[in-house]
Design a protein around this motif. Structure first.
Motif, short mmCIF file in Angstrom:
data_model
loop_
_atom_site.label_atom_id
_atom_site.label_comp_id
_atom_site.label_asym_id
_atom_site.label_seq_id
_atom_site.Cartn_x
_atom_site.Cartn_y
_atom_site.Cartn_z
N THR A 161 0.73 -1.23 -0.08
CA THR A 161 0.10 -0.04 -0.02
C THR A 161 0.85 1.16 -0.05
OG1 THR A 161 -1.87 -1.10 1.26
CG2 THR A 161 -1.84 1.28 1.52
N VAL A 163 -0.02 5.03 -0.42
CA VAL A 163 -1.29 6.29 -0.55
C VAL A 163 -0.80 7.42 0.05
CG1 VAL A 163 -3.00 4.24 -0.88
CG2 VAL A 163 -2.39 5.36 1.38
N GLY A 164 -1.48 8.45 -0.27
CA GLY A 164 -1.29 9.97 0.28
C GLY A 164 -2.02 10.85 -0.47
N PRO A 165 -1.79 12.04 -0.06
CA PRO A 165 -2.58 13.27 -0.54
C PRO A 165 -1.91 13.56 -1.88
CG PRO A 165 -1.17 14.09 1.27
CD PRO A 165 -0.80 12.66 1.28
N ILE A 212 -6.04 6.67 -8.76
CA ILE A 212 -6.31 5.60 -8.05
C ILE A 212 -5.84 4.24 -8.91
CG2 ILE A 212 -8.02 4.01 -6.70
CD1 ILE A 212 -10.12 6.48 -7.12
N ASN A 228 -1.86 -1.31 -3.79
CA ASN A 228 -2.95 -0.25 -3.72
C ASN A 228 -2.42 1.05 -3.58
OD1 ASN A 228 -4.91 1.49 -2.88
ND2 ASN A 228 -5.21 0.27 -0.72
N THR A 229 -2.38 1.90 -4.64
CA THR A 229 -1.83 3.24 -4.60
C THR A 229 -2.94 4.13 -4.73
OG1 THR A 229 -0.04 4.56 -5.08
CG2 THR A 229 -0.74 3.25 -6.73
N ASN A 230 -2.84 5.35 -4.27
CA ASN A 230 -3.58 6.68 -4.64
C ASN A 230 -3.27 7.85 -4.28
OD1 ASN A 230 -4.98 7.09 -2.07
ND2 ASN A 230 -6.00 5.25 -2.15
N TRP A 231 -3.80 8.99 -4.57
CA TRP A 231 -3.45 10.30 -4.25
C TRP A 231 -4.82 10.99 -3.55
CZ3 TRP A 231 -0.90 11.72 -9.51
CH2 TRP A 231 0.40 11.65 -9.41
N THR A 233 -5.94 10.01 -0.16
CA THR A 233 -5.48 9.59 1.17
C THR A 233 -5.05 10.98 1.94
OG1 THR A 233 -5.29 7.48 0.76
CG2 THR A 233 -4.80 7.81 2.87
N LYS A 236 0.00 10.14 4.43
CA LYS A 236 0.79 9.17 3.97
C LYS A 236 0.88 7.75 4.64
CE LYS A 236 4.67 11.45 1.30
NZ LYS A 236 6.32 11.72 1.35
#
Ligand SMILES: NC(=O)c1ccc[n+]([C@@H]2O[C@H](COP(=O)([O-])OP(=O)(O)OC[C@H]3O[C@@H](n4cnc5c(N)ncnc54)[C@H](O)[C@@H]3O)[C@@H](O)[C@H]2O)c1
Length: 338
Positions: A161, A163-165, A212, A228-231, A233, A236
């Motif tokens: 995973t 993820v972050g802003p 996403i 699983n990665t996204n901007w 969340t 971090k």
């Protein structure tokens, strides 16, 4: 320009140490310069950036000289260069360095396209210069502890995973090229196997590019892996889990806590222990590994071929166009500035 530009092998490691330059005085390049300025056996010749304010910032941070063009850096004479300019310029800058027999560390991803990446690899091989790719996560002590914990184990599955802003400045790439490429490299490195099947699910909820990504893979050795990665969340998070036949290893790459479960018993009980994790700054460890490869002529820790292989998988993930997320599709696309 002058005929300077690189030092011959005979001069490498001579008095004053390796002469190293940095190309690109943005976020990464300024950090390269800061770290290089503090390394023993290295003379940081300077940092190149066309923007005066970026040059001034890097000079203040690293206390080094700054140049407006690559030619000015070459004129000073350098043995090795780290390339932290925008990705679409890696190809042109790498080839210019290789043409002068300058050893290079190229930030990840190695290039914008697989063809450009292969070009860099081939040119470096022909010239006999060291080419390393900046997959810095391999030098995160928590990642190194996970790699050690699963060494010799029969790996079954990997979950990552990241993820972050939204990043403060939007670049022209989405989460797959910006973030997932780190983890594609980790999956290949942990399993020491190529990724042979790719099942990507991408969506663009807010940005124009995918923000996403849920990516599933199968390696040639049969390991199943997902990223699983996204901007999207607000904080971090970076975590890795690895299931092997004999262990379950969990690592938090930010807090650097790594735990393994082992000794599984038929009644469902098991043992658990925290693993020792080092404190090195990953970028420092990466740059030391690069400079060691330059000095010794040994294969670098992350080869150009490995960088291209990870880029190729990331690009395969993108071949399926991102769909707008369900709510965005109902309300119409929302684009962010820049
Ligand atoms: N390894 C990692 O974890 C990591 C993290 C962030 C970025 N990166 C990579 O590092 C590279 C740079 O990213 P960044 O976030 O520092 O970007 P950035 O936009 O902050 O910095 C890029 C810099 O390059 C400069 N530049 C533009 N054209 C140039 C040229 N012709 N010659 C020299 N400099 C030039 C820009 O003015 C800018 O200062 C990218 O390839 C990116 O993918 C890697």
């Amino acid at each position: 320009m002058s005929s300077k530009g690189f030092a011959s092998d005979a001069k490498i490691g001579a008095v004053g140490g390796l002469r190293v330059g940095v190309v690109g005085a943005g976020v990464m390049g300024s950090n390269h310069a800061r770290v290089l300025a503090g390394l023993p056996g290295v003379t940081l010749v300077g940092i190149v950036d066309p923007l005066p304010e970026h040059r001034a910032r890097a000079t203040a941070l690293a206390g080094c000289r700054a140049f407006a063009s690559l030619e000015e850096l070459f004129d000073e004479g350098v043995d090795a260069v780290t390339i932290a300019a925008p990705t679409h310029l890696h190809h042109e800058i790498a080839l210019a360095c290789i043409a002068r027999n300058i050893h290079i560390l190229v930030e990840k991803p190695v290039a914008s396209t697989v063809e450009e990446g292969r070009d860099i690899v081939d040119a470096a091989k022909r010239a006999g210069v060291t080419l390393m790719v900046g997959h810095v996560e391999r030098f995160n002590p928590a990642v190194a502890a996970i790699k050690q914990a699963i060494s010799g184990e029969d790996i079954l599955s990997i979950g990552i995973t990241r993820v972050g802003p939204f990043p403060p400045r939007m670049s022209n790439v989405g989460v797959v090229i910006d973030l997932a490429v780190h983890d594609i490299d980790l999956i290949r490195w942990f399993t020491e196997s190529d990724i042979v099947e790719v099942q990507p699910q991408l969506s663009s909820a807010v940005a124009e590019r995918e923000d996403i990504a849920l990516l599933q893979f199968r390696t040639a050795s049969g390991v199943l892996a997902h990223i699983n990665t996204n901007w999207l969340t607000p904080f971090k998070a970076r975590s890795v889990t690895v299931a092997t036949r004999g262990k379950y290893v969990m690592g938090d790459l930010l807090t650097r806590q790594v735990t393994e479960c082992f000794g599984f018993k038929p009644d469902g009980s098991y043992s658990m222990r925290h693993l020792p994790v080092g404190h090195d700054e990953p970028l420092r460890a990466e740059l030391l590994a690069f400079l060691d490869a330059v000095r010794t002529g040994n294969l670098p820790a992350v080869s150009g071929d490995e960088g291209v292989a990870s880029l190729e998988i990331a690009i395969r993930c993108l071949e399926q166009p991102a769909k707008p997320a369900a709510s965005a599709a109902r309300k119409g696309p929302r684009r962010i500035a820049g």
